[in-house]
Design an enzyme around this catalytic site. Sequence first.
Site, PDB file in Angstrom:
ATOM      1  CG  ASP A   8      -1.687   1.249   1.470  1.00 56.91           C
ATOM      2  OD1 ASP A   8      -1.606   2.158   0.621  1.00 56.91           O
ATOM      3  OD2 ASP A   8      -2.377   1.336   2.508  1.00 56.91           O
ATOM      4  CE  LYS A  70      -1.444   7.087  -3.650  1.00 53.11           C
ATOM      5  NZ  LYS A  70      -1.918   6.112  -2.653  1.00 53.11           N
ATOM      6  CD  GLU A 147      -4.893   3.643  -2.439  1.00 49.42           C
ATOM      7  OE1 GLU A 147      -5.737   4.433  -1.994  1.00 49.42           O
ATOM      8  OE2 GLU A 147      -3.749   3.980  -2.763  1.00 49.42           O
ATOM      9  CG  ASP A 170      -9.138   4.646   1.413  1.00 52.13           C
ATOM     10  OD1 ASP A 170      -8.657   5.372   2.295  1.00 52.13           O
ATOM     11  OD2 ASP A 170      -8.441   3.907   0.702  1.00 52.13           O
TER      12      ASP A 170
HETATM   13  P1  ADP Z   1      -2.629   7.425   3.045  1.00 53.78           P
HETATM   14  O1  ADP Z   1      -3.411   6.260   2.588  1.00 53.78           O
HETATM   15  O2  ADP Z   1      -2.913   8.653   2.273  1.00 53.78           O
HETATM   16  O3  ADP Z   1      -1.170   7.176   3.177  1.00 53.78           O
HETATM   17  P2  ADP Z   1      -3.460   6.963   5.774  1.00 53.78           P
HETATM   18  O4  ADP Z   1      -4.586   6.043   5.573  1.00 53.78           O
HETATM   19  O5  ADP Z   1      -2.229   6.450   6.383  1.00 53.78           O
HETATM   20  O6  ADP Z   1      -3.125   7.794   4.473  1.00 53.78           O
HETATM   21  O7  ADP Z   1      -4.025   8.180   6.613  1.00 53.78           O
HETATM   22  C1  ADP Z   1      -3.234   9.243   6.939  1.00 53.78           C
HETATM   23  C2  ADP Z   1      -4.094  10.355   7.426  1.00 53.78           C
HETATM   24  O8  ADP Z   1      -4.868   9.902   8.526  1.00 53.78           O
HETATM   25  C3  ADP Z   1      -3.281  11.528   7.907  1.00 53.78           C
HETATM   26  O9  ADP Z   1      -3.810  12.719   7.364  1.00 53.78           O
HETATM   27  C4  ADP Z   1      -3.462  11.477   9.407  1.00 53.78           C
HETATM   28  O10 ADP Z   1      -3.464  12.767   9.956  1.00 53.78           O
HETATM   29  C5  ADP Z   1      -4.825  10.853   9.557  1.00 53.78           C
HETATM   30  N1  ADP Z   1      -5.025  10.166  10.831  1.00 53.78           N
HETATM   31  C6  ADP Z   1      -4.418   9.057  11.300  1.00 53.78           C
HETATM   32  N2  ADP Z   1      -4.865   8.742  12.532  1.00 53.78           N
HETATM   33  C7  ADP Z   1      -5.785   9.680  12.839  1.00 53.78           C
HETATM   34  C8  ADP Z   1      -6.619   9.916  13.984  1.00 53.78           C
HETATM   35  N3  ADP Z   1      -6.575   9.131  15.041  1.00 53.78           N
HETATM   36  N4  ADP Z   1      -7.439  10.980  13.948  1.00 53.78           N
HETATM   37  C9  ADP Z   1      -7.479  11.796  12.875  1.00 53.78           C
HETATM   38  N5  ADP Z   1      -6.727  11.632  11.779  1.00 53.78           N
HETATM   39  C10 ADP Z   1      -5.895  10.589  11.758  1.00 53.78           C
HETATM   40 MG    MG Z   2      -4.365   4.719   1.872  1.00 59.17          MG
END
Ligand code: ADP
Ligand code: MG
Length: 581
Positions: A8, A70, A147, A170
């Site tokens: 991922d 990305k 995804e 998502d």
């Molecule tokens: P990506 O798929 O884009 O890499 P993720 O699924 O890892 O992203 O999500 C990252 C986002 O989730 C970030 O913007 C982060 O701030 C937010 N995030 C992660 N945990 C929390 C939480 N507990 N509360 C609010 N936002 C969160």
């Molecule tokens: Mg993601």
Amino acid sequence: MSPIVGIDLGTTNSLVAVFHHGRPQLIPNAHGKFLTPSIVGVLESGDVVVGETARELRITQPTRCAWAFKRWMGQTRQVKIGMSVFTAPELSALVLKSLKQDAEVFLQQPVTEAVVTVPAYFNDHQRKATRMAGELAGLVVRRIINEPTAAALAYGFQDRHVEKRLLVFDLGGGTFDVTVMEVTGGAMEIKATAGENFLGGEDFTDRLVAEILTRAGMTLEAEEHLRPRRVARLRAECEAAKRELQHAETASIRQVDAEGNLAEPPAVTSLTRDEFRHIVDPLLRRLRVPIEQALRDARLSPSQVDDVILVGGASRMPSVVGLVAAMFGRAPNAELNPDEIVALGAAVQSALMNDLAEVDDLVMTDICSHSLGVEVVKVVGDWFEKGFFDPIIHRNTTIPVSREKSYRSVPGAEKVLIQIFQGEARRSSDNLLLGELWVTGITPTATGTEISIRFTYDLSGLLEVESFIAGSPKKFQVVLNQEAAGLSAADLERALERLRKLKIYPRDRLENRRLLQFCERLVGEIAPHWRDSLEAMLDPLEAAMSLGDFARFIEAKRAMLDFLASLGIDTAEFEGGEHVE
Ligand code: ADP
Ligand code: MG
């Protein structure tokens, strides 16, 4: 059999998983964690660091780091960090390389093949750029999957006997995807997908940062340019507060001065859930649009959806959960960890590609997320107008699929150039040009000749375009794939050479580097009367690391950890990993 890993490759965080002992399993990084921040940093020494260490570095030295790249996959944009210039596929390749290495350490064997996930909304250029990133990292990308499709696979693998209509929601760091699907006893059918490529958790943080700066009479744009350190630290504070609100009604944000240090005397701004919801309300409204579109395309009303599955870290925000609950009249499903589900699904896909017995009852169909078609000339009144897009395969059509459509050549034409586009716009110039095909040897007539065009699109993203002239046995054909084309072999070799020249910080020493970076960040955060003591401990630690003096390093690290513990900082994650540079 050499394993195919599932990756991922996220805007914010990336994960790698493998199908191992009959189930998909996540692989830990050098810090023992599953999430690797998709951040690349270049240290003053020129060494490249990826992940946690780069995230620490970003707080004190944002100009030495690149993140959220990305978002510009498929564009020609470059960034300069340190002395090096990078494209988005090159930065992504560095993240992929680090995941590949983690997988090799975990599996104790070379890893050369991967399934990589992308947002459903990625167009062909973005998918190509992702394949290229894999190639640059020394990974053959066996399949690119969407995804949400991966999320569905993880869900379907775990819960095979359900019959349900699902909506996968998502919300990651930079993108938002909605997918409607039907699961029937292991068979998963994607019905519709919609999304936004520029809406994610980072926008929520940014709005909060902007709000705090506005209240103090500043603007985010100006500060980002003039005082990047202030913005970087404030962003870290806002990010923490946003996460805190998942469990608490109120969070506090420490104020930051112009140099990017915590304000002295210490001052905090408090933030309630309601205030936060109010600040991000414009973003919450935007979340509704793709949900409504996906439901419309799938011809479902919200009440016909049996379960909403939350994916992506940002889907944890109570204001987001609240919005989903209000739209669907029930609480969303949070059984699977929203961070992990996509990587696990990619590993299930790799098991499907290896024909493993554990997944032989899983069947997956996907859909194409953008329309595919050709440019046509329209007769407007008594003249011809060029430049219109005519879809042959409409968006959200189940794939694999083959569709044929007939056209008429312009009167008198001896040859026709078929231009193949992807997108939804009425004018072809607003869509993405994928390729071209000449049809020649047409007998000119006053009324034009009938030409048929067949599009065949498969699960791996291969588009075959065939064309026939009525009454002629001749076939014209082109196959458009998502190989790292668009880039010559020489370009690719040059990019590989550039990456080979980079010094990657050794994995077995990353843990200590992260401690150093963490302490450096702390220098600007702790009260001034502690600052001297911290610096006094940081100097010998740094010296021992650069001299490679193991005994002194162990001593200096111990002293530092004890000092940190006396400040009430949890040091458990820095214990162990006794390597020295
Ligand atoms: P990506 O798929 O884009 O890499 P993720 O699924 O890892 O992203 O999500 C990252 C986002 O989730 C970030 O913007 C982060 O701030 C937010 N995030 C992660 N945990 C929390 C939480 N507990 N509360 C609010 N936002 C969160
Ligand atoms: Mg993601």
